[in-house]
Design a protein around this motif. Structure first.
Motif, mmCIF file in Angstrom:
data_model
loop_
_atom_site.group_PDB
_atom_site.id
_atom_site.type_symbol
_atom_site.label_atom_id
_atom_site.label_comp_id
_atom_site.label_asym_id
_atom_site.label_seq_id
_atom_site.Cartn_x
_atom_site.Cartn_y
_atom_site.Cartn_z
ATOM 1 N N UNK A 487 0.874 -1.171 0.000
ATOM 2 C CA UNK A 487 0.000 0.000 0.000
ATOM 3 C C UNK A 487 0.909 1.218 0.000
ATOM 4 N N UNK A 488 0.551 2.291 -0.714
ATOM 5 C CA UNK A 488 1.491 3.408 -0.901
ATOM 6 C C UNK A 488 1.929 4.069 0.390
ATOM 7 N N UNK A 489 1.077 4.079 1.423
ATOM 8 C CA UNK A 489 1.462 4.707 2.695
ATOM 9 C C UNK A 489 1.764 3.678 3.774
ATOM 10 N N UNK A 493 -5.543 -0.094 3.893
ATOM 11 C CA UNK A 493 -5.969 -1.482 3.740
ATOM 12 C C UNK A 493 -5.775 -1.934 2.294
ATOM 13 N N UNK A 494 -5.804 -3.238 2.038
ATOM 14 C CA UNK A 494 -5.677 -3.710 0.653
ATOM 15 C C UNK A 494 -6.755 -3.131 -0.255
ATOM 16 N N UNK A 495 -7.960 -2.943 0.291
ATOM 17 C CA UNK A 495 -9.059 -2.425 -0.515
ATOM 18 C C UNK A 495 -8.886 -0.933 -0.778
ATOM 19 N N UNK A 496 -8.521 -0.168 0.257
ATOM 20 C CA UNK A 496 -8.345 1.272 0.092
ATOM 21 C C UNK A 496 -7.188 1.593 -0.842
ATOM 22 N N UNK A 540 -3.006 -6.356 15.122
ATOM 23 C CA UNK A 540 -4.260 -6.891 14.586
ATOM 24 C C UNK A 540 -4.528 -6.362 13.182
ATOM 25 N N UNK A 541 -4.189 -5.110 12.928
ATOM 26 C CA UNK A 541 -4.324 -4.598 11.562
ATOM 27 C C UNK A 541 -3.422 -5.379 10.612
ATOM 28 N N UNK A 542 -2.199 -5.629 11.028
ATOM 29 C CA UNK A 542 -1.288 -6.407 10.199
ATOM 30 C C UNK A 542 -1.888 -7.771 9.879
ATOM 31 N N UNK A 543 -2.479 -8.407 10.868
ATOM 32 C CA UNK A 543 -3.068 -9.728 10.661
ATOM 33 C C UNK A 543 -4.242 -9.659 9.692
#
Length: 905
Positions: A487-489, A493-496, A540-543
């Protein structure tokens, strides 16, 4: 609470805030023997790891304004609470609390209320004081002194901090909660049983605290009992969601103390322990310890069996260990990306020394049944005429035959059953497309001269560079392409970040340029978990993001999925490059290990059928498994969604993100579900779902869209911005504006695009590079597109004009104004023809005024024509290691047009 008491407390706070800590008061909660616990809304103890404080030590270490903070779960538009109970070994008198707030994720992340309660036990707590959100706050951290209406004597003190739900408020962070009282309490507290604190240690279960779900789980506690000591251990086990699933106590014995937890469901768990050890004379030591472990089904197979099952999951091997690799191999994820020869070959040309490569191959590919994707990169000194250090060089070698022989010798040492070879790593910023095309051809010829059956392909990224490599013949005889679709930043998320569309863009470009399809491998992707800074994802975000990205990559037929990376150093708490690892520095797993293993186990060999349209920000992907059963993956992106799902089945099996399963009956054809960032998997859904498939790929509200900017007309650069301050601000989350930020503006006429930058930089003027490489230091970077609707997400600039400006090139000796066109060979580093630049220094940093001719860049100049612009301000700080930390600020709404503007993603 009575109104007058609330009034007195607020008034006292403001007095305390200005007067500070009373001379008679000292911090008491930092003393040995004082512990604190985190509680949920029901008063149940929860693990400190849920607050980013796994050892329950950040809030009473005596340090304000530090990287060691407690932080709420990352959620937008939800009320968040941090509830902390301090327990003293005996009643003490407290007169005020000092509360340290820290910058969390952005400037809106204040708390709104703090309430303090006290009592001699948890069941006797009564409110002492409430404290509203004050207006006087510093930029990055503030210490609030909350004075009680009168001193309170108690053994337990509870502090509850609340943040109201609001748009843009994701979390809040607290660095310290210091309970202060009269100095006379110190001696009383220190003599209370001569209590001491320390840490409990654990013996790591091999490999890496990953337990086989078919066997009993038995972590080992190392008590550290001293002679004549006796002790009792209390423990609690929490799952991934913070629910307590087991607790108990037992008497400790010297040495190893197995903790028999029995057979446990697959999942990810945190074990919190506390021991009280009593020695001769009544001396008491209190020890605490926390560790994490995963329970998963082992799926250890031979390499041949894994290939037959169409195994696609694995890992990038950087900074890890054979034990970490063994853990993932046992969980059924055999793909490994690794560098064959790092830097110059040891020994001499006549007597080379290959111990590093041989040991690497032995440990990861002979001792373990893994499938390698071997990275061919770097070369020894005798392959080049460059007198510089060839270690980690990513330039093209000058001696073709010497280089090709070096490659051939590497390939000869690789076991014959391994046949995947990746050429180079991220060359686009360091070597032109034409030179890389030639280097790639040397490399593929050398590989296939030794191993005709080998599969080889380059690692390429930006679309323009890839297109130019294709046109220069660099893809001849290549069998695949590897990509790194971060992700660029590094936090979206993968979707964003439109991962699926970016993968499809690669396939489309390859078809256009080569006239054929090529398999794609992902050899790097990931979300780092540094404790602080602009790249601070939670574990948890990483997971969640890794699991969801894996599903997207599987749906897009990525042949090998190798996230970055297996383990890292965890040294700098703000450096993303130190925290990508799936395993922590101490060898224990992060939650991503369980999440990734569950995805691999459930979806290996499955075929993607399509997406279901269930609403905005809801992901619903349908797969068919090898046995014919259907499995649906459901989740929400950045929100919580309650849905009634129609699975077309009487019952389904629900598996959570970490692998725990339960059977659900379907009533009246509908199944109520609550979806979050953590995906859930429903196995056994019916065929009717295949008639509901959508071609929209979902509707995601967090995708960055092009915005608009109105740009005024101007006669020339001198009058374009006269008397007008730049109106648009860009900044970097987590970095104070006073240290680094920028404001900018745009104008135009029939010949020029005018840009005005006012840059705040605490250390301006640092740029050791020159020409096309000045983006490595203090500089302005522009990407201009004549086709605003052609959005390529992230850093993949498809045929944009790239321009670089700085007055600081070559350590201030050179003004630079250069450009290139992504996808067109031979223009990188050329002087911008007809450009006018004006640079000045000021006490806060520097300014730049630029006039860029439309015609020189081949941009449209007719009435109503539209162009898109992305700006970036690059910064190099003196105190940052390894080429400096580059603050790259892509403005979220940056653009310009002849009459209006659109921002680039």
């Amino acid at each position: 609470m009575k109104p007058y008491l609330h009034f007195i407390c607020v008034l006292t706070f403001f007095l305390a805030f200005f007067l500070g800590l009373s001379a008679a008061d000292v911090p008491l909660s930092v003393e040995k023997g004082v512990i604190y616990r985190y509680l949920d809304a029901d008063g149940q103890v929860i693990p400190g790891s849920r607050m980013g404080d796994p050892g329950n030590s950040h809030l009473n270490d005596g340090a304000f304004d530090t990287e060691k903070v407690a932080q709420t779960v990352f959620r937008e538009r939800q009320e968040k609470t941090m509830r902390v109970r301090f327990e003293f070994p005996l009643p003490v008198t407290i007169s005020q609390v000092q509360l340290g707030w820290m910058w969390g994720h952005n400037g809106q992340h204040w708390f709104d209320m703090a309430e303090i309660s006290a009592g001699n036990s948890a069941g006797e707590l009564k409110s002492v004081c409430t404290f509203p959100n004050p207006g006087d706050r510093k930029q990055n951290s503030t210490v609030f002194a909350i004075s009680f209406p009168k001193p309170v004597t108690a053994r337990c003190f509870e502090v509850t901090i609340t943040q109201k739900a609001a748009l843009g408020r994701f979390l809040f962070s607290i660095s310290e909660i210091s309970l202060c009282g009269p100095e006379s309490q110190l001696e009383k507290l220190r003599s209370a049983g001569n209590r001491e604190t320390g840490s409990l240690e654990f013996e790591r279960h091999a490999p890496c605290n990953i337990f086989d779900s078919a066997k009993t789980v038995e972590p080992v506690v190392l008590a550290g009992l001293q002679p004549a000591e006796t002790g009792t251990l209390r423990y609690a086990v929490y799952n991934y969601f913070g629910d307590r699933v087991d607790d108990g106590s037992f008497s400790l014995r010297p040495g190893k103390n197995p903790l028999p937890l029995g057979t446990m469901e697959p999942g990810y768990y945190t074990l919190e322990t506390e021991a009280e050890l009593t020695g001769t004379g009544g001396t008491v030591r209190r020890l605490k310890g926390t560790t994490s472990f995963a329970v998963q089904p082992y799926r250890l197979r031979s390499r041949k069996e894994a290939k037959a099952a169409d195994a696609r999951f694995g890992i990038q091997l950087n900074f890890g260990s054979p034990e970490m690799s063994d853990a993932l191999t046992r969980l059924g994820m055999p793909f490994r990306r690794g560098l064959l020869c790092f830097g110059p070959m040891a020994g001499t040309r006549e007597k080379p020394e290959w111990r590093y490569e041989d040991n690497f191959l032995q440990q990861y590919f002979i001792d373990q049944p893994n499938i390698g994707c071997f990275e061919i990169k770097t070369f020894p000194a005798h392959c080049t005429d460059d007198t510089g250090d060839p270690n980690w060089t990513i330039q093209k070698p000058t001696r073709r035959e010497a280089y090709m022989e070096f490659v051939r010798e590497q390939i000869r040492r690789v076991p014959i059953e391994q046949n995947l070879f990746e050429i180079w790593n991220e060359p686009w910023d360091h070597i032109s497309a034409g030179e890389f095309a030639e280097l790639a051809q040397w490399t593929v010829q050398a590989i296939k001269s030794v191993r005709p059956d080998a599969q080889a392909g380059p690692n390429l990224g930006p679309m323009g560079h890839l297109a130019a490599v294709c046109r220069a013949g660099g893809m001849k005889d290549m069998d695949f392409l590897t990509i790194h679709p971060y992700s660029p930043d590094f936090t979206s998320s993968p979707e964003a970040s439109e991962l699926r569309q970016r993968i499809r863009n690669y396939r489309k470009l390859l078809r256009e340029e080569l006239g054929r399809e090529l398999p794609l491998y992902v050899t790097e992707i990931g979300w780092p978990t540094p404790p602080r800074g602009p790249f601070a994802n939670t574990e948890r975000q990483q997971a969640a993001y890794t699991a969801r990205a894996s599903l997207i990559m599987l749906a897009e037929d990525i042949r090998g999925i190798m996230p970055y990376c297996i383990g890292q150093s965890e040294q700098d708490p703000a450096d993303k490059e130190h925290f990508f690892g799936f395993f922590r520095k101490n060898g224990t797993p992060k939650p991503v290990v369980a999440a990734y293993a569950t995805t691999a186990r459930l979806f290996e060999g499955s075929r993607f059928i399509g997406d279901l349209r269930l609403g905005t920000d809801i992901g619903a992907m349908l797969f068919r498994r090898p046995d014919g059963t259907r499995i649906a993956a459901l989740y929400a992106d950045g929100t919580t969604a309650k849905i009634l799902f129609r699975p077309d089945a009487e019952a389904v099996t629900l598996t959570d993100i970490t692998g725990c399963e339960r059977r659900l009956k379907v009533r009246n054809g509908r199944l109520p579900l609550t979806l979050t960032d953590d995906p859930i998997y429903l196995t056994g859904v019916g065929p009717a779902l295949e008639k509901q498939l959508s071609q929209t790929n979902g509707n995601w509200s967090r995708i960055r869209k092009r915005g608009e900017r109105k740009c005024r007309r101007a006669d020339n650069l001198e009058t374009a911005f006269a008397g007008k301050a730049p109106q648009w601000k860009i900044s970097l989350p987590g970095v104070p504006d006073s240290e680094f930020s920028a404001r900018w503006d745009a104008a135009w006429n029939s010949e020029y695009l005018f840009l005005n930058f006012d840059i705040t930089d605490a250390q301006p003027g640092l740029n050791p590079a020159g020409g096309a490489h000045v983006w490595n230091g203090d500089a302005i970077e522009l990407f201009i597109s004549a086709d605003p609707e052609r959005i390529v997400p992230g850093f993949l600039k498809s045929f944009d004009h790239q321009l670089l400006f700085t007055p600081f090139g070559n350590d201030g000796r050179q003004e630079v104004a250069v450009y290139g066109v992504c996808g067109r060979e031979g223009l990188t580093g050329q002087t911008v023809p007809g450009a006018e630049t004006r640079f000045t220094r000021h006490e806060r940093g520097w300014t730049a005024q630029l006039a860029i001719p439309f015609a020189a860049l081949g941009l449209p100049d007719g009435p109503g024509e539209t162009i898109a612009l992305e700006t970036a301000v690059d910064d190099l700080g003196r105190n940052y290691p390894r080429r400096g930390r580059r603050h790259r600020i892509p403005a979220p709404t940056t653009a310009t047009t002849r009459r209006s503007g659109r921002c680039s993603a």
